[in-house]
Design an enzyme around this catalytic site. Structure first.
Site, short mmCIF file in Angstrom:
data_model
loop_
_atom_site.label_atom_id
_atom_site.label_comp_id
_atom_site.label_asym_id
_atom_site.label_seq_id
_atom_site.Cartn_x
_atom_site.Cartn_y
_atom_site.Cartn_z
N TRP A 193 0.95 -1.13 0.18
CA TRP A 193 0.08 0.04 -0.07
C TRP A 193 0.82 1.24 -0.04
CZ3 TRP A 193 -4.88 2.28 0.71
CH2 TRP A 193 -6.04 1.50 0.66
N TYR B 165 -1.47 -3.56 7.93
CA TYR B 165 -1.98 -4.54 8.91
C TYR B 165 -1.11 -5.75 9.00
CZ TYR B 165 -5.24 -7.05 11.58
OH TYR B 165 -5.97 -7.68 12.50
N CYS C 253 3.17 2.68 5.29
CA CYS C 253 2.61 4.02 5.15
C CYS C 253 1.15 4.10 5.34
CB CYS C 253 3.00 4.72 4.05
SG CYS C 253 2.50 6.45 4.00
N GLU D 75 -11.03 8.73 4.92
CA GLU D 75 -12.34 9.31 5.63
C GLU D 75 -12.94 8.66 6.56
OE1 GLU D 75 -14.14 10.48 0.74
OE2 GLU D 75 -15.10 8.92 2.13
N HIS E 67 -10.39 3.93 9.70
CA HIS E 67 -9.79 2.75 9.49
C HIS E 67 -8.17 2.72 9.76
CE1 HIS E 67 -8.57 -0.09 6.27
NE2 HIS E 67 -8.85 -1.01 7.19
N ARG F 295 8.66 12.60 4.29
CA ARG F 295 9.37 11.94 5.51
C ARG F 295 9.86 10.43 4.73
NH1 ARG F 295 5.91 14.92 7.67
NH2 ARG F 295 6.08 15.77 9.77
N1 LIG Z 1 -5.39 2.06 3.79
C1 LIG Z 1 -4.14 1.71 4.01
C2 LIG Z 1 -4.15 0.08 4.16
N2 LIG Z 1 -5.08 -0.43 4.20
C3 LIG Z 1 -4.79 -2.12 4.24
C4 LIG Z 1 -4.57 -2.77 5.31
O1 LIG Z 1 -3.33 -2.56 5.61
C5 LIG Z 1 -4.72 -4.31 5.19
O2 LIG Z 1 -3.90 -4.76 4.24
C6 LIG Z 1 -6.27 -4.36 4.98
O3 LIG Z 1 -7.03 -3.95 6.07
C7 LIG Z 1 -6.62 -6.33 4.83
O4 LIG Z 1 -6.06 -6.69 6.12
N3 LIG Z 1 -2.77 -0.32 4.32
C8 LIG Z 1 -1.57 0.67 4.36
O5 LIG Z 1 -0.37 0.15 4.49
N4 LIG Z 1 -1.61 1.99 4.26
C9 LIG Z 1 -3.00 2.33 4.12
O6 LIG Z 1 -3.01 3.62 3.78
C1 LIG Z 2 -6.60 3.62 5.88
C2 LIG Z 2 -6.82 4.15 4.67
O1 LIG Z 2 -6.10 5.08 4.03
C3 LIG Z 2 -7.53 3.39 3.56
O2 LIG Z 2 -8.16 2.08 4.03
C4 LIG Z 2 -8.76 4.21 3.22
O3 LIG Z 2 -9.37 4.78 4.37
P1 LIG Z 2 -10.97 5.20 4.42
O4 LIG Z 2 -11.90 4.19 3.94
O5 LIG Z 2 -11.16 5.54 5.75
O6 LIG Z 2 -10.97 6.32 3.73
#
Ligand SMILES: Nc1c(NC[C@H](O)[C@H](O)[C@H](O)CO)[nH]c(=O)[nH]c1=O
Ligand SMILES: CC(=O)[C@@H](O)COP(=O)(O)O
Length: 160
Positions: free
Chosen positions: A31, A66, A89, A94, A97, A136
């Site tokens: 990600w 995660y 990162c 929004e 999460h 960063r």
């Molecule tokens: N939104 C971001 C994520 N989301 C995905 C989660 O890390 C994970 O893979 C998913 O929830 C399935 O378990 N991951 C990032 O590394 N950065 C983000 O901004």
């Molecule tokens: C954490 C994230 O950047 C990605 O999962 C989008 O988050 P959201 O659904 O709160 O916009």
């Protein structure tokens, strides 16, 4: 703002331990790869700069930050791995999460480090915006990947 005009990657490199025979695992979240790629490069080059062997740096990707906790557990339980560096990162979206991911990863990596008695380094950016992340990851505030690698090296010198 405390970090407004600072390079946050300024650190002491005195009295570092010999890492020529140390094995490092680097886990990189896919990600936001425009951020995690330069973070990884910073960590990798810093390890080489301070004496690590290329063949002793073991790199794996995971889908998102995660998954870093489980990836770190797989690395830490490998007997030949001396330290684990986790790169990610998580940009605020929004919803909340990002809070759940960040908290899970921070606690998860700490648990892995303690369970397997090895340094597990939190090289995860938790910015509000992409620009804060880029600042960063080799921008005006330095590179958190460099910091993560130096932290891993320093922790290998900690003993009682
Ligand atoms: N939104 C971001 C994520 N989301 C995905 C989660 O890390 C994970 O893979 C998913 O929830 C399935 O378990 N991951 C990032 O590394 N950065 C983000 O901004
Ligand atoms: C954490 C994230 O950047 C990605 O999962 C989008 O988050 P959201 O659904 O709160 O916009």
């Amino acid at each position: 703002m405390a970090s407004e005009h600072k390079n946050l990657s300024v650190f002491s490199t005195e009295n570092l331990p010999d890492i020529s025979e140390k094995h490092f695992a680097i886990l990189v979240a896919e990600w936001n790869s425009e951020v995690t790629d330069p973070l990884f490069s910073g960590a990798y080059q810093t390890l080489l700069r301070f004496g690590a062997k290329e063949e002793f740096i073991h790199v794996q990707t995971v889908p998102g930050s995660y998954e870093l906790s489980y990836g770190a557990a797989l690395a830490a339980q490998a007997s030949h791995i001396d330290a684990v560096i986790c790169i990610g990162c998580v940009i605020q979206g929004e919803t909340r999460h990002n809070d759940y991911i960040n908290n899970a990863v921070a606690h998860g990596l700490t648990q892995v480090s303690i369970q397997y008695n090895k340094p597990v380094i939190f090289g995860v950016l938790t910015p509000n915006t992409l620009q804060q992340a880029l600042d960063r990851a080799g921008g005006k505030h330095g590179n958190k990947g460099d910091e993560a690698a130096i932290t891993a090296i320093k922790m290998l010198g900690v003993s009682f």
